[in-house]
Design an enzyme around this catalytic site. Structure first.
Site, PDB file in Angstrom:
ATOM      1  N   HIS A 132       0.701  -1.404   0.014  1.00 34.65           N
ATOM      2  CA  HIS A 132      -0.153   0.063  -0.170  1.00 34.65           C
ATOM      3  C   HIS A 132       0.733   1.272   0.080  1.00 34.65           C
ATOM      4  CE1 HIS A 132      -3.119  -2.553   2.322  1.00 34.65           C
ATOM      5  NE2 HIS A 132      -3.426  -2.410   1.351  1.00 34.65           N
ATOM      6  N   SER A 146      -2.889  -7.497   3.532  1.00 33.80           N
ATOM      7  CA  SER A 146      -2.887  -7.000   4.955  1.00 33.80           C
ATOM      8  C   SER A 146      -3.209  -8.340   5.726  1.00 33.80           C
ATOM      9  CB  SER A 146      -3.989  -6.063   5.082  1.00 33.80           C
ATOM     10  OG  SER A 146      -3.782  -4.923   4.675  1.00 33.80           O
TER      11      SER A 146
END
Length: 159
Positions: A17, A128
């Site tokens: 990210h 994640s």
């Protein structure tokens, strides 16, 4: 001035990210990192925690702003004055789902473009979920989670 929005759950933000955020921040005048609410997801970090983690990672990126959004991303982008939605693509499977979203968004508002940033090869496997699983078992997350927030993630996920 070109404003873009990078929506996601960021639960928590990963090196993947952050790489997209840094690259998009060089491309656009303003980049909103939007923590979007998905009622079908169960989050480890609440919205406030996720916002703080992202802010820690992006404190040196002056044109990056962290916001919390809800509803359809394309409508939130319009509300924020953005004409670009940034999305990351790790693999072919991401492309298929992201293409469907981008096409839907284009149908809803053809004035907002979706731009895909392809993940760097060394980050293309990262998510994640993977990072949280490794952290929850005490594994080394140095290559997964930005250094600025590693202790926060470890503390939250410690078994």
């Amino acid at each position: 001035m070109v404003k873009a929005i990078y929506p996601g759950s960021f639960d928590p933000i990963t090196e993947g990210h952050l790489d997209i955020i840094k690259r998009a921040a060089k491309t656009f005048d303003v980049l909103y990192v939007a923590i979007m609410v998905n009622p079908e997801k169960h989050y480890t970090f609440d919205q406030k925690e996720r916002a703080e983690l992202i802010k820690k990672c992006c404190k040196n990126l002056k044109n990056v702003k962290v916001v919390v959004g809800e509803g359809l991303t394309v409508n939130f982008a319009k509300k924020m004055g953005c004409n670009v939605i940034v999305r990351g693509i790790r693999a072919v499977t991401d492309y298929e789902s992201e293409l469907a979203l981008a096409t839907s968004n284009m149908t809803l508002n053809d004035k907002i473009e979706t731009i895909f940033f392809v993940s760097r090869p060394e980050l293309s496997f990262l998510s994640s979920s993977i990072a949280k699983e490794i952290a929850s078992f005490g594994g080394d997350i140095d290559k997964f989670i930005p250094k600025a927030i590693q202790q926060d993630v470890k503390k939250k996920l410690k078994k």
